[in-house]
Design an enzyme around this catalytic site. Structure first.
Site, PDB file in Angstrom:
ATOM      1  N   ASN A   1     -17.479  13.547   8.854  1.00 27.36           N
ATOM      2  CA  ASN A   1     -16.405  12.880   7.872  1.00 27.36           C
ATOM      3  C   ASN A   1     -16.398  11.458   8.170  1.00 27.36           C
ATOM      4  OD1 ASN A   1     -14.228  12.025   6.637  1.00 27.36           O
ATOM      5  ND2 ASN A   1     -12.690  12.990   7.736  1.00 27.36           N
TER       6      ASN A   1
ATOM      7  N   GLY B   1      -9.659  10.753  16.840  1.00 35.79           N
ATOM      8  CA  GLY B   1     -10.080   9.207  17.099  1.00 35.79           C
ATOM      9  C   GLY B   1      -9.243   8.852  18.186  1.00 35.79           C
TER      10      GLY B   1
ATOM     11  N   GLU C   1      -7.806  20.606  13.146  1.00 33.86           N
ATOM     12  CA  GLU C   1      -8.068  19.402  13.779  1.00 33.86           C
ATOM     13  C   GLU C   1      -6.476  18.693  14.461  1.00 33.86           C
ATOM     14  OE1 GLU C   1     -11.587  16.886  12.037  1.00 33.86           O
ATOM     15  OE2 GLU C   1      -9.608  16.619  10.759  1.00 33.86           O
TER      16      GLU C   1
ATOM     17  N   HIS D   1      -6.765  16.334   4.868  1.00 34.15           N
ATOM     18  CA  HIS D   1      -7.109  15.634   6.279  1.00 34.15           C
ATOM     19  C   HIS D   1      -5.721  15.054   6.674  1.00 34.15           C
ATOM     20  CE1 HIS D   1      -8.483  13.029   9.237  1.00 34.15           C
ATOM     21  NE2 HIS D   1      -9.551  13.803   9.320  1.00 34.15           N
TER      22      HIS D   1
ATOM     23  N   LYS E   1     -15.037   9.074   6.650  1.00 27.64           N
ATOM     24  CA  LYS E   1     -13.718   8.258   6.466  1.00 27.64           C
ATOM     25  C   LYS E   1     -14.101   7.067   5.670  1.00 27.64           C
ATOM     26  CE  LYS E   1     -12.067  10.669  10.427  1.00 27.64           C
ATOM     27  NZ  LYS E   1     -11.046  10.489  11.672  1.00 27.64           N
TER      28      LYS E   1
ATOM     29  N   GLU F   1      -5.077  12.423   8.214  1.00 21.35           N
ATOM     30  CA  GLU F   1      -4.895  11.216   7.676  1.00 21.35           C
ATOM     31  C   GLU F   1      -4.338  10.992   6.445  1.00 21.35           C
ATOM     32  OE1 GLU F   1      -8.816   9.785   8.572  1.00 21.35           O
ATOM     33  OE2 GLU F   1      -8.221   9.974  10.663  1.00 21.35           O
TER      34      GLU F   1
ATOM     35  N   SER G   1     -12.512  14.077  18.112  1.00 21.30           N
ATOM     36  CA  SER G   1     -13.212  13.600  19.213  1.00 21.30           C
ATOM     37  C   SER G   1     -14.488  14.579  19.642  1.00 21.30           C
ATOM     38  CB  SER G   1     -12.423  13.167  20.259  1.00 21.30           C
ATOM     39  OG  SER G   1     -11.394  12.204  20.133  1.00 21.30           O
TER      40      SER G   1
HETATM   41  P1  13P Z   1     -13.061  11.784  15.396  1.00 19.42           P
HETATM   42  O1  13P Z   1     -14.280  12.569  15.433  1.00 19.42           O
HETATM   43  O2  13P Z   1     -13.436  10.433  15.166  1.00 19.42           O
HETATM   44  O3  13P Z   1     -12.143  12.049  16.357  1.00 19.42           O
HETATM   45  O4  13P Z   1     -12.509  12.166  13.899  1.00 19.42           O
HETATM   46  C1  13P Z   1     -12.274  13.560  13.625  1.00 19.42           C
HETATM   47  C2  13P Z   1     -12.043  13.814  12.074  1.00 19.42           C
HETATM   48  O5  13P Z   1     -10.714  13.290  11.885  1.00 19.42           O
HETATM   49  C3  13P Z   1     -12.877  14.430  11.422  1.00 19.42           C
HETATM   50  O6  13P Z   1     -12.206  14.736  10.279  1.00 19.42           O
END
Ligand code: 13P
Length: 250
Positions: free
Chosen positions: A10, A173, A167, A95, A12, A97, A214
């Site tokens: 992803n 992150g 997640e 997601h 982002k 976010e 992560s």
């Molecule tokens: P990270 O791997 O940067 O923690 O992000 C995970 C994520 O949100 C994947 O959709």
């Protein structure tokens, strides 16, 4: 186990078209022998480039969101048909976010998932609890609610074309990965929920559930060794070809 592993990046809000060309070109030879399904989910502006570059390879391309309507007055949104026309195969939905910063709800997640399926896209539906919810002992309540709502009105036949990504918001992150045991146990809650919503065999054989948060080259093999974990949704570590390929070759 009959569930094929699926590792998805992803990106982002990262990578211009020029950077996409560089990253995808580097990635193709590194993952060509992968035993799992390999997906990269990119910003809308990179999709055409990613599809073009990955044609004839084992890398599939996904978007990071999709609207539920076919067309209309929805400024800034993109429909499922628009993605299909580009050659996109997967789409991330719900997601954290999106839920956290853009008002996504369990209901809009469900509407987007249904629209994606109707157009022939494969949704990667994200669920996961916040740190507050985990500390308050609400993990099961939250995951059952999110999963049940996301699958409302979705037929059993569609399950082969859907991926769930667990997640935990506190692991995204932050460098704070869920331990393999915590991830495994929590994904079991989601699988049990799917067993109740559909059937135990469907949940066992046809529902692929990824872990995300992560996940990287160092911890991928331990996570992927767990019985319940069928793949990963990778943020930061998907932005470098070497790192992502190491996860793919967990
Ligand atoms: P990270 O791997 O940067 O923690 O992000 C995970 C994520 O949100 C994947 O959709």
């Amino acid at each position: 186990m009959s569930r094929k592993a699926i590792i998805a990046g992803n990106w982002k809000m990262n990578n211009t078209i020029a950077q996409t060309k560089e990253l995808v070109t580097a990635l193709i030879p590194l993952v060509k022998d992968a035993e799992c399904d390999v997906v990269i989910c990119t910003p809308y502006t990179d999709l055409a480039t990613a599809v073009e570059l990955t044609r004839g390879t084992n890398i599939k391309v996904g978007a990071e969101n999709v609207h539920w309507a076919e067309k209309g007055a929805f400024t800034g949104e993109i429909s499922a048909n628009m993605l299909v026309e580009l050659g996109v195969e997967y789409v991330i939905i719900g997601h954290s976010e999106r839920r956290q910063y853009f008002g996504e709800t369990d209901q809009t997640v469900n509407m987007r998932a249904k629209a994606a399926l109707a157009a022939g896209l494969k949704p990667i539906i994200c669920v996961g609890e916040t740190l507050e919810e985990r500390e308050a002992g609400k993990v099961e309540e939250v995951l059952v609610r999110q999963t049940t709502a996301a699958f409302e009105g979705i037929e059993k036949e569609a399950l082969d074309n859907i991926v769930i990504a667990y997640e935990p918001v506190w692991a995204i992150g932050t460098g704070r990965t869920a331990t393999a045991e915590v991830a495994n146990d929590t994904i079991k809650i989601i699988r049990d929920t799917m067993a109740k919503l559909y059937c135990p065999k469907c949940a066992e054989n046809r529902v692929r559930i990824q872990y995300g948060g992560s996940m990287n080259a160092k911890n991928a093999s331990e996570l992927m060794a767990m019985e319940q974990i069928d793949g990963g949704l990778i943020g930061g570590a998907s932005l470098k070809a070497e790192d992502f390929s190491k996860v793919v070759h967990f």
